[in-house]
Design an enzyme around this catalytic site. Structure first.
Site, PDB file in Angstrom:
ATOM      1  N   SER A   1       0.511  16.002  -1.289  1.00  0.00           N
ATOM      2  CA  SER A   1       0.959  15.603  -2.632  1.00  0.00           C
ATOM      3  C   SER A   1       2.002  14.503  -2.712  1.00  0.00           C
ATOM      4  CB  SER A   1       1.478  16.819  -3.384  1.00  0.00           C
ATOM      5  OG  SER A   1       0.393  17.521  -3.904  1.00  0.00           O
TER       6      SER A   1
ATOM      7  N   SER B   1      -0.378  15.952  -5.978  1.00  0.00           N
ATOM      8  CA  SER B   1       0.131  16.358  -7.266  1.00  0.00           C
ATOM      9  C   SER B   1       1.337  15.555  -7.755  1.00  0.00           C
ATOM     10  CB  SER B   1       0.503  17.839  -7.224  1.00  0.00           C
ATOM     11  OG  SER B   1       1.532  18.068  -6.272  1.00  0.00           O
TER      12      SER B   1
ATOM     13  N   LYS C   1      10.284  14.832  -9.438  1.00  0.00           N
ATOM     14  CA  LYS C   1       9.091  15.613  -9.780  1.00  0.00           C
ATOM     15  C   LYS C   1       9.515  16.859 -10.547  1.00  0.00           C
ATOM     16  CE  LYS C   1       4.956  17.499  -7.452  1.00  0.00           C
ATOM     17  NZ  LYS C   1       4.281  17.690  -6.142  1.00  0.00           N
TER      18      LYS C   1
HETATM   19  N1  GLN Z   1      -4.182  18.560  -3.305  1.00  0.00           N
HETATM   20  C1  GLN Z   1      -3.699  19.694  -2.578  1.00  0.00           C
HETATM   21  C2  GLN Z   1      -3.865  20.917  -3.411  1.00  0.00           C
HETATM   22  O1  GLN Z   1      -4.429  20.824  -4.433  1.00  0.00           O
HETATM   23  C3  GLN Z   1      -2.292  19.480  -2.165  1.00  0.00           C
HETATM   24  C4  GLN Z   1      -1.328  19.687  -3.256  1.00  0.00           C
HETATM   25  C5  GLN Z   1       0.086  19.531  -2.803  1.00  0.00           C
HETATM   26  O2  GLN Z   1       0.364  18.983  -1.744  1.00  0.00           O
HETATM   27  N2  GLN Z   1       0.980  20.083  -3.578  1.00  0.00           N
HETATM   28  O3  GLN Z   1      -3.441  21.973  -3.065  1.00  0.00           O
END
Ligand code: GLN
Length: 481
Positions: free
Chosen positions: A174, A150, A75
């Site tokens: 994410s 994400s 990532k």
């Molecule tokens: N979807 C969640 C957010 O927007 C989690 C994102 C993540 O785990 N980085 O914060």
């Protein structure tokens, strides 16, 4: 079989038995990327030359390494020395880190080959990769749909066989949510289990790095390499690491599982519910003792998370000021330079979060929002502690729906945030959870099963999810591209 389709475990064996060489495998994966990434758009950067050079070097040495020659995707919020690390943000578009994250350093020591850095929602803020400052990644099962986020690039790359496995990060879901949407396995370890050194911080009390893989066993293999205490991350735990593969294959008789009633209510898609309930009954037939439980503060999780995560983000992102690194937009005064740089460099969602977080932390509002959210966080953590007095694992859907359409939720932040409803409590409590494929809906889209465990008990959730995986065929299906 095409080498790029191999699972990590199979690829390791093929290389060990000299049926396949690191260069052959790396070339196969790189040509797979060339063939399909135009459609999937999983990668921000493909490190082709670097990967080939590295594969040749590894091939030329007889050193036995635990990940020798294995092409992985990382990532793009983990720092890789000398290789651009963007967080899918304009503000870091040309940032080349002068140092390596602990996780990628451990992978390097283990002999992996980096094939590329994957797309994400800018600074990992989002659930669809639509917040990427560059482009949206497509779900390999249906390219009109999001891969989740994400870590959408990492999950899509694994599902599309554009890497053997990948690394993601999980602040509120994410790793697990995109794994669920893409029909692959995603593990969020216990907070502190894996060093965050060199992970670009979003919400430091919630962020955790973990594997996204084709099977549960592959996730366990990667955990053996990336987990463990690190002096460079003061929040990394000084706890012994087990061999994460050691419980795989043990039966599940007598283990107790809780099904939280709050996770099966309004908003849960009926096909997702059906697939998850079927999975639970499969496990029950194997001797898992299942009971309904309650996690009474679940309804406050989304609100709590979006106060704490945005507060921490507003503080963490203060460092992008055009001075130290990243984008700098010149202006007539220092203040204007800050303003211009941050206005141009950050996307809409990141700005929204910086503003929300700054507000929640400001004098006069701190007690009502930030402090209150911290208190509720403790209650949510206690819900899990109480539940784990009775049960060994908690089983839920990973997400309330299957992958949604690109554009469907992007104009409604609240709708987007509600999509995280089953994953964020786990981060607030700091405990581990895994998502494994548990079926497909009538449109052929994957459904994920979430297995949650006690702090530092990744072994039990790996054991249960691996057992389930062995009984089912879901993880064997691959999207056609
Ligand atoms: N979807 C969640 C957010 O927007 C989690 C994102 C993540 O785990 N980085 O914060």
């Amino acid at each position: 079989m095409e080498p790029y389709r191999l699972k990590l475990k199979e690829a390791l064996e093929a290389i060990k038995n000299s049926e396949l060489s690191p260069v052959e495998l790396t070339e196969a994966v790189l040509s797979r990327i060339e063939a399909v990434d135009e459609k999937v758009k999983a990668y921000v950067t493909v490190t082709k030359e670097h990967a080939l050079k590295r594969a040749h070097t590894l091939e030329g040495s007889n050193e036995a390494l635990p990940l020798k020659g294995i092409p992985l995707a990382i990532k793009d919020n983990l720092c890789t020395e000398g290789i651009r690390t963007t967080c899918s943000s304009r503000i870091l578009e040309n940032f080349v880190p002068p140092y390596e994250s602990t996780v990628t350093m451990r992978l390097l020591d283990a002999g992996y080959v980096l094939v590329g850095k994957t797309n994400l929602d800018e600074f990992a803020m989002g659930s669809s990769t639509e917040n990427s400052g560059f482009f949206t990644t497509r779900n390999p099962w249906d390219t009109e749909r999001v891969p989740g986020g994400s870590s959408g690039g990492s999950a899509a790359a694994v599902a599309a066989d554009e890497c053997i496995a990948a690394i993601g990060s999980d602040t509120g879901g994410s790793i697990r949510q995109p794994a669920s949407y893409c029909g692959v396995v995603g593990l969020k370890p216990t907070y502190g289990r894996v060093s965050r050194f060199g992970l670009v911080a979003f919400a430091s009390s919630l962020d955790q790095i973990g594997p996204i893989t084709k099977t549960v066993e592959d996730a366990a293999i990667l955990m053996n390499i990336i987990a463990g205490h690190d002096l460079r991350d003061s929040t990394s735990a000084e706890v012994e690491c087990p061999d994460f593969t050691s419980t795989l294959g043990r039966d599940i008789k007598g283990l107790r599982a809780g099904i939280p009633k709050e996770y099966f209510s309004e908003g849960l898609d009926s096909e997702v519910e059906e697939a998850v309930k079927k999975a639970v009954s499969v496990l029950e037939q194997e001797g898992l003792e299942v009971e309904e439980i309650s996690l009474p503060h679940t309804e406050y999780a989304v609100a709590t998370y979006y106060i704490l995560a945005t507060s921490e983000a507003s503080s963490n992102l203060a460092r992008y000021d055009g001075v130290k690194y990243g984008l700098r937009v010149e202006a007539k005064s220092l203040l204007d330079m800050y303003l211009e740089t941050r206005s141009k460099g950050f996307g809409q969602e990141v700005k929204r979060r910086i503003m929300l977080g700054t507000y929640a932390l400001s004098a006069g509002y701190y007690d009502a929002y930030y402090r209150k959210a911290q208190q509720v966080r403790t209650l949510i953590k206690r819900d899990f502690e109480d539940a784990f007095k009775r049960v060994d694992v908690i089983i839920t859907p990973t997400t309330p729906t299957v992958a949604f359409r690109i554009g469907e939720k992007i104009d409604d932040p609240l709708k987007m945030y509600l999509n995280d409803i089953y994953t964020i409590s786990v981060n607030l409590a700091g405990i581990p959870a895994i998502s494994v494929p548990c079926g497909f809906n009538s449109e052929g889209l994957p459904v994920g099963l979430q297995v949650i465990g006690r702090a530092f008990d990744e072994e039990t959730i790996l054991r249960v999810s691996h057992h389930y995986e062995q009984l089912t065929e879901w993880h064997k299906r691959r999207p056609e591209l």
